[in-house]
Design an enzyme around this catalytic site. Sequence first.
Site, PDB file in Angstrom:
ATOM      1  N   ASP A   8       0.867  -1.179   0.000  1.00 56.52           N
ATOM      2  CA  ASP A   8       0.000   0.000   0.000  1.00 56.52           C
ATOM      3  C   ASP A   8       0.907   1.233   0.000  1.00 56.52           C
ATOM      4  OD1 ASP A   8      -2.323   1.435  -0.013  1.00 56.52           O
ATOM      5  OD2 ASP A   8      -2.999   0.833   1.976  1.00 56.52           O
ATOM      6  N   GLU A  10       0.153   4.760   1.305  1.00 53.48           N
ATOM      7  CA  GLU A  10       0.110   5.867   2.271  1.00 53.48           C
ATOM      8  C   GLU A  10       1.205   5.753   3.332  1.00 53.48           C
ATOM      9  OE1 GLU A  10      -2.520   4.315   1.128  1.00 53.48           O
ATOM     10  OE2 GLU A  10      -4.014   5.815   0.520  1.00 53.48           O
ATOM     11  N   HIS A  60      -2.712  -0.410  -3.654  1.00 56.04           N
ATOM     12  CA  HIS A  60      -3.130   0.995  -3.509  1.00 56.04           C
ATOM     13  C   HIS A  60      -3.914   1.507  -4.716  1.00 56.04           C
ATOM     14  CE1 HIS A  60      -3.168   5.199  -2.501  1.00 56.04           C
ATOM     15  NE2 HIS A  60      -2.638   5.482  -3.668  1.00 56.04           N
ATOM     16  N   HIS A 116      -7.004   6.029   7.104  1.00 47.49           N
ATOM     17  CA  HIS A 116      -8.316   5.771   6.494  1.00 47.49           C
ATOM     18  C   HIS A 116      -8.500   4.257   6.420  1.00 47.49           C
ATOM     19  CE1 HIS A 116      -5.722   5.101   3.033  1.00 47.49           C
ATOM     20  NE2 HIS A 116      -6.699   4.383   2.505  1.00 47.49           N
ATOM     21  N   GLU A 135      -6.955  -1.376   7.927  1.00 43.61           N
ATOM     22  CA  GLU A 135      -6.794  -2.345   6.830  1.00 43.61           C
ATOM     23  C   GLU A 135      -5.851  -3.465   7.268  1.00 43.61           C
ATOM     24  OE1 GLU A 135      -5.552   0.068   3.515  1.00 43.61           O
ATOM     25  OE2 GLU A 135      -7.373   1.277   3.675  1.00 43.61           O
TER      26      GLU A 135
END
Length: 229
Positions: A8, A10, A60, A116, A135
């Site tokens: 991912d 971020e 992502h 998030h 997540e």
Amino acid sequence: MKILISADMEGATGVTWPADVLPGTPQWERCRAMFTSDVNAAVLGFLEGGADEVLINEAHWSMRNLLLERLDERAEMLTGRHKSLSMVEGVQHGDVDGIAFVGYHTGAGAEGVLAHTYLANSITGVWLDGERASEGLLNARVVAEYGVPVVLVTGDDLTCEDALGYAPQAPKVAVKDHVSRYAAVCRTPARTAADIRSAAPARSARAERPHPRPGGPPTLARGVAHDPH
Ligand SMILES: [Zn+2]
């Protein structure tokens, strides 16, 4: 030994701002190189630790961010969407010995850089069996169903803290320290690559398989932001 890397963006080195992870922006073009550096460092660490196969699953947004041409040639990469297990696609075939969460972040409603859970502007919180879920936690529970342990987590310092809850044994590498949702004290890609590379092998050699949780299916709840219009 086969390792799957769920990648991912971020939580990647240098990333702190929405444009950093938004495909098509100049900042994304710059940051995807640092993201690739984090992932490749994990690839090298696992190969040095005894893995003979490393598959990267892009996790992502459009799932088309990493620079394939800069990865170690022994790795393979699953790019694009859609995939039935999304961020952990590839874990379900019975041949994966461990999974790494690289570039992960904290969940909706929590502190952390770009925190998030799946949809940044619409999901305000996700609770799994009453516990606020990132997540990382959700995906850890999915891979546990296949008996696959989480063997590495990288992201900001709060992501590492969050991972203590769902993967207490896994090595964790903080590539940046959270200051606010859009600010962090960042370490250079050279330094974080060295940290990730050295953290990766130790665990891959002695991964313990988790047991699927007993009992019925988990309960999942989510909060959704209301459109003001
Ligand atoms: Zn994410």
